[in-house]
Write a protein that holds these residues in place. Sequence first.
Motif, PDB file in Angstrom:
ATOM      1  N   ALA A  89      35.940  26.738  21.129  1.00 20.93           N
ATOM      2  CA  ALA A  89      35.009  27.296  21.868  1.00 20.93           C
ATOM      3  C   ALA A  89      33.713  26.027  22.855  1.00 20.93           C
ATOM      4  CB  ALA A  89      34.050  28.341  21.682  1.00 20.93           C
ATOM      5  N   ARG A  90      33.614  24.497  21.288  1.00 15.13           N
ATOM      6  CA  ARG A  90      32.712  24.280  21.570  1.00 15.13           C
ATOM      7  C   ARG A  90      33.541  22.330  22.754  1.00 15.13           C
ATOM      8  NH1 ARG A  90      30.510  22.837  15.465  1.00 15.13           N
ATOM      9  NH2 ARG A  90      29.351  24.485  15.575  1.00 15.13           N
ATOM     10  N   ASP A  91      34.510  22.626  22.755  1.00  9.12           N
ATOM     11  CA  ASP A  91      35.957  21.635  23.796  1.00  9.12           C
ATOM     12  C   ASP A  91      35.928  22.657  24.799  1.00  9.12           C
ATOM     13  OD1 ASP A  91      35.912  20.146  20.998  1.00  9.12           O
ATOM     14  OD2 ASP A  91      37.892  20.892  20.930  1.00  9.12           O
ATOM     15  N   PRO A  95      35.486  27.057   4.098  1.00  9.22           N
ATOM     16  CA  PRO A  95      36.059  27.816   5.339  1.00  9.22           C
ATOM     17  C   PRO A  95      36.345  27.912   6.575  1.00  9.22           C
ATOM     18  CG  PRO A  95      34.964  29.541   3.789  1.00  9.22           C
ATOM     19  CD  PRO A  95      34.803  28.123   3.152  1.00  9.22           C
ATOM     20  N   THR A  96      37.467  27.564   7.933  1.00  9.45           N
ATOM     21  CA  THR A  96      37.248  27.336   8.604  1.00  9.45           C
ATOM     22  C   THR A  96      37.120  28.002   9.587  1.00  9.45           C
ATOM     23  OG1 THR A  96      39.034  25.996  10.044  1.00  9.45           O
ATOM     24  CG2 THR A  96      39.996  27.629   9.227  1.00  9.45           C
ATOM     25  N   ASN A  97      36.039  27.611  11.233  1.00 11.73           N
ATOM     26  CA  ASN A  97      36.718  28.086  11.909  1.00 11.73           C
ATOM     27  C   ASN A  97      36.718  27.306  12.760  1.00 11.73           C
ATOM     28  OD1 ASN A  97      35.436  29.242  13.982  1.00 11.73           O
ATOM     29  ND2 ASN A  97      33.010  30.342  12.616  1.00 11.73           N
ATOM     30  N   GLU A  98      38.305  27.499  13.399  1.00 14.15           N
ATOM     31  CA  GLU A  98      38.797  26.896  14.402  1.00 14.15           C
ATOM     32  C   GLU A  98      38.507  27.979  15.884  1.00 14.15           C
ATOM     33  OE1 GLU A  98      42.923  26.684  13.415  1.00 14.15           O
ATOM     34  OE2 GLU A  98      42.863  28.176  12.114  1.00 14.15           O
ATOM     35  N   THR A 107      42.188  21.249  15.063  1.00 14.91           N
ATOM     36  CA  THR A 107      40.424  21.858  15.152  1.00 14.91           C
ATOM     37  C   THR A 107      39.928  21.974  13.947  1.00 14.91           C
ATOM     38  OG1 THR A 107      42.020  23.993  15.306  1.00 14.91           O
ATOM     39  CG2 THR A 107      40.695  22.755  17.786  1.00 14.91           C
ATOM     40  N   SER A 108      40.838  22.468  12.668  1.00 11.29           N
ATOM     41  CA  SER A 108      40.775  23.007  10.934  1.00 11.29           C
ATOM     42  C   SER A 108      39.996  21.894  10.888  1.00 11.29           C
ATOM     43  CB  SER A 108      41.586  23.819  10.038  1.00 11.29           C
ATOM     44  OG  SER A 108      41.857  24.689   9.731  1.00 11.29           O
ATOM     45  N   SER A 149      31.840  21.330  31.540  1.00 11.17           N
ATOM     46  CA  SER A 149      30.081  20.774  31.519  1.00 11.17           C
ATOM     47  C   SER A 149      30.900  19.374  32.185  1.00 11.17           C
ATOM     48  CB  SER A 149      29.227  21.040  29.753  1.00 11.17           C
ATOM     49  OG  SER A 149      29.050  22.021  29.733  1.00 11.17           O
ATOM     50  N   ALA A 150      31.843  18.824  31.956  1.00  6.07           N
ATOM     51  CA  ALA A 150      31.714  17.094  32.366  1.00  6.07           C
ATOM     52  C   ALA A 150      32.815  17.821  33.492  1.00  6.07           C
ATOM     53  CB  ALA A 150      33.323  16.944  31.246  1.00  6.07           C
TER      54      ALA A 150
END
Length: 195
Positions: free
Chosen positions: A183-185, A175-178, A5-6, A191-192
């Motif tokens: 959250a997006r995944d 800077p990472t934001n895993e 994810t990073s 939604s699917a």
Amino acid sequence: GAHGTSHLYVSQRLAEIENKSLEGTKIVTCHLGQGSSICAIKDGKSLDTSMGLTPLGGLPMVTRSGDLDPMSNLKPDFRVIENTSVEGQPDALMAVETFNYSIASYIAKYAVAMNGVDYIIFTGGIGENQINIRKGICEKLAFMGVKIDLDENNMRGEEKVISTPDSTVKVYVIPTNEEIMIARDTQRITSALKK
């Protein structure tokens, strides 16, 4: 793999910063922290990663041996190891040199795998904050035309370009934001399911 994810976040963030598609790009993302991994990303897809069969393989890490344990005999905290290396303690110097060499070797290997590198991204606790580590790695890649601006590199935790304008590879700290990737995944998957 581990840190996936990073690696995904920083490569997508690079595309946003550069305002371009990942198609046609060759990126090496370096997630460096207590656990570390490097990923070769070509056309937005992972081509290779430093993690082996398990997360124990690959780069030497503070709490995992990687392919080679540098055996610093110090507290398992890279800040301590780096600070002690600056003081000239031999085991700490060896650990830092082994870490830097291993990372530079993977980046060079991925340059071969992708037939070049356009971008190198440093992220993770060490990648974002350890100025001398970034400098040491990039110095080992000078043969590839990597040049960093020492003034730009003299920072911690900022999103910025640290390479010089004439560097053949553009070097970023992002800077990472895993958490945002998770959250997006989650949103995409839920939604699917509603359809």
